[in-house]
Scaffold this motif. Sequence first.
Motif, PDB file in Angstrom:
ATOM      1  N   ARG A  15      -8.443   9.663  -1.375  1.00  0.00           N
ATOM      2  CA  ARG A  15      -9.830  10.033  -1.124  1.00  0.00           C
ATOM      3  C   ARG A  15     -10.239  10.936  -2.281  1.00  0.00           C
ATOM      4  O   ARG A  15      -9.442  11.692  -2.830  1.00  0.00           O
ATOM      5  N   ASP A  16     -11.499  10.855  -2.679  1.00  0.00           N
ATOM      6  CA  ASP A  16     -12.005  11.589  -3.836  1.00  0.00           C
ATOM      7  C   ASP A  16     -12.162  13.075  -3.513  1.00  0.00           C
ATOM      8  O   ASP A  16     -12.051  13.482  -2.348  1.00  0.00           O
ATOM      9  N   GLY A  17     -12.444  13.864  -4.560  1.00  0.00           N
ATOM     10  CA  GLY A  17     -12.662  15.293  -4.381  1.00  0.00           C
ATOM     11  C   GLY A  17     -14.036  15.744  -4.838  1.00  0.00           C
ATOM     12  O   GLY A  17     -14.253  16.933  -5.095  1.00  0.00           O
ATOM     13  N   ILE A  18     -14.970  14.791  -4.947  1.00  0.00           N
ATOM     14  CA  ILE A  18     -16.353  15.147  -5.305  1.00  0.00           C
ATOM     15  C   ILE A  18     -16.989  15.897  -4.137  1.00  0.00           C
ATOM     16  O   ILE A  18     -16.969  15.402  -3.008  1.00  0.00           O
ATOM     17  N   PRO A  19     -17.556  17.093  -4.372  1.00  0.00           N
ATOM     18  CA  PRO A  19     -18.102  17.902  -3.265  1.00  0.00           C
ATOM     19  C   PRO A  19     -19.279  17.273  -2.529  1.00  0.00           C
ATOM     20  O   PRO A  19     -19.435  17.466  -1.326  1.00  0.00           O
ATOM     21  N   LEU A  38       0.833  -1.202   0.000  1.00  0.00           N
ATOM     22  CA  LEU A  38       0.000   0.000   0.000  1.00  0.00           C
ATOM     23  C   LEU A  38       0.869   1.253   0.000  1.00  0.00           C
ATOM     24  O   LEU A  38       1.905   1.286   0.665  1.00  0.00           O
ATOM     25  N   TYR A  39       0.418   2.281  -0.717  1.00  0.00           N
ATOM     26  CA  TYR A  39       1.085   3.584  -0.664  1.00  0.00           C
ATOM     27  C   TYR A  39       0.087   4.678  -1.005  1.00  0.00           C
ATOM     28  O   TYR A  39      -1.046   4.398  -1.415  1.00  0.00           O
ATOM     29  N   CYS A  40       0.487   5.936  -0.816  1.00  0.00           N
ATOM     30  CA  CYS A  40      -0.419   7.074  -1.025  1.00  0.00           C
ATOM     31  C   CYS A  40       0.272   8.123  -1.897  1.00  0.00           C
ATOM     32  O   CYS A  40       1.165   8.833  -1.425  1.00  0.00           O
ATOM     33  N   TYR A  53      -3.225   8.561   5.270  1.00  0.00           N
ATOM     34  CA  TYR A  53      -2.266   7.603   5.838  1.00  0.00           C
ATOM     35  C   TYR A  53      -2.891   6.830   6.999  1.00  0.00           C
ATOM     36  O   TYR A  53      -2.549   5.667   7.223  1.00  0.00           O
ATOM     37  N   ASP A  54      -3.794   7.472   7.723  1.00  0.00           N
ATOM     38  CA  ASP A  54      -4.520   6.756   8.782  1.00  0.00           C
ATOM     39  C   ASP A  54      -5.373   5.647   8.174  1.00  0.00           C
ATOM     40  O   ASP A  54      -5.464   4.537   8.731  1.00  0.00           O
ATOM     41  N   ILE A  55      -5.992   5.963   7.028  1.00  0.00           N
ATOM     42  CA  ILE A  55      -6.819   4.971   6.339  1.00  0.00           C
ATOM     43  C   ILE A  55      -5.946   3.820   5.850  1.00  0.00           C
ATOM     44  O   ILE A  55      -6.311   2.646   5.975  1.00  0.00           O
ATOM     45  N   ALA A  56      -4.779   4.144   5.305  1.00  0.00           N
ATOM     46  CA  ALA A  56      -3.864   3.103   4.817  1.00  0.00           C
ATOM     47  C   ALA A  56      -3.412   2.198   5.953  1.00  0.00           C
ATOM     48  O   ALA A  56      -3.377   0.966   5.808  1.00  0.00           O
ATOM     49  N   ASP A  57      -3.077   2.795   7.106  1.00  0.00           N
ATOM     50  CA  ASP A  57      -2.633   1.991   8.253  1.00  0.00           C
ATOM     51  C   ASP A  57      -3.739   1.063   8.744  1.00  0.00           C
ATOM     52  O   ASP A  57      -3.501  -0.120   9.029  1.00  0.00           O
ATOM     53  N   ALA A  58      -4.968   1.606   8.849  1.00  0.00           N
ATOM     54  CA  ALA A  58      -6.098   0.797   9.326  1.00  0.00           C
ATOM     55  C   ALA A  58      -6.428  -0.315   8.324  1.00  0.00           C
ATOM     56  O   ALA A  58      -6.733  -1.451   8.714  1.00  0.00           O
ATOM     57  N   VAL A  68     -15.682   6.468   6.636  1.00  0.00           N
ATOM     58  CA  VAL A  68     -14.625   5.802   5.871  1.00  0.00           C
ATOM     59  C   VAL A  68     -13.999   4.686   6.702  1.00  0.00           C
ATOM     60  O   VAL A  68     -13.766   3.584   6.208  1.00  0.00           O
ATOM     61  N   ASN A  69     -13.734   4.959   7.959  1.00  0.00           N
ATOM     62  CA  ASN A  69     -13.163   3.941   8.847  1.00  0.00           C
ATOM     63  C   ASN A  69     -14.087   2.728   8.974  1.00  0.00           C
ATOM     64  O   ASN A  69     -13.619   1.589   9.055  1.00  0.00           O
ATOM     65  N   ASN A  70     -15.397   2.970   8.988  1.00  0.00           N
ATOM     66  CA  ASN A  70     -16.356   1.873   9.092  1.00  0.00           C
ATOM     67  C   ASN A  70     -16.332   0.956   7.870  1.00  0.00           C
ATOM     68  O   ASN A  70     -16.721  -0.211   7.950  1.00  0.00           O
TER      69      ASN A  70
END
Length: 373
Positions: free
Chosen positions: A184-188, A104-106, A129-134, A271-273
Amino acid sequence: MKKFAWLLLMLAFVLSWGQALAQEEVYTLQTEDGQLITHYHGECEEGDEYFSGDNRHYRIVSVDTETLTAIAEDLGDAEMPDISWLTLSDSMPVSAIGQRKIALYCTHSDESYIEGDGTESVEGKGGIYDIADAFGEKLESLGASVTISAETHLPHDAGAYRRSRQTAMSLLKTQPNAIFDLHRDGIPDPDEYAVTIGDKKMSKVRLLVGKSNQNKEANLSFAKQIKAVGDKTYPGLIKDIYMGKGTYNQDLAPRSVLLEFGTHTLSKERVNNSIGPMSEVVYKALFGGLTGSAGGSDARGRSADGSSDDEMVPASESNEGSGAAIWLIVALIVGLGVFAFLSAGKAGGIEKWKRNLSEMSGGLFGKRPKDKE
């Protein structure tokens, strides 16, 4: 001199403003009769392909850069992979899988979530990076070995993928079964990603494939595999698949996909869920189930989608030809014995045969002669 300095300052402002505008471009995808399909944060171009949540296949036929609108033709139902093995995987015995490695990378290191990180972008390691770690921790709890890169690739500009390419190449030296670039996306509009599965509020995940690389068919096949498994196990979790311009460094590996975990306006909690379910989906798509087997990845890197990936697996994990080598050794030993017997002759007897065999085999077989004093 002052005028020159002012000109440089104005030029820097215009360039940064233009870059900000480019990053904020959100295209509206519509059918030829004007019906909304989806939104896409990035540059659309003719020939881009889109696979919707309900598995409809679209291809963009025209793009209006002024109104940020892309018109797509409906090509009908998308051809999705057969995952009938999924229902059998838990009842099958654990298969001998040589490796279960994921990297995994960002690329866009600054990406964050307003509700959770307090901002959509930071100068450094963002919330992604928190999402990647989880995500990595969940995958490891299922049985995978996960390598997560903490490298940053700032700034968030057109050169980010060039900088993250070195990271991807370094990760591929560990010979993973698959490599993912997390975003993460950039859709408003957060509602495009918001989903409730069971009684849990989660985030959808969009899969992106670069169409400008030699691995695009393999990458798309892998993305479809992930979506098919997701549709079966957690309906609604996988938002869609977008196949657009660029490579996203996916030319480096046949099982490489970009994952968009929600958008900046969606809460980080949602997102975490979604991380737990998404890790199960990815693990099953790669290895064929939580207890292993049907459709799993064998020692030669054959994944659940049936695609081979020999170049990503250490050669030492293949034992093909070992049986032939054993028979060759046996034949050699028998040959030495026969030759030693013939050399002994009729008058030599068994003792001479033993001595001949010992001399020919370096003392491994037969009777070792006594050393002369």
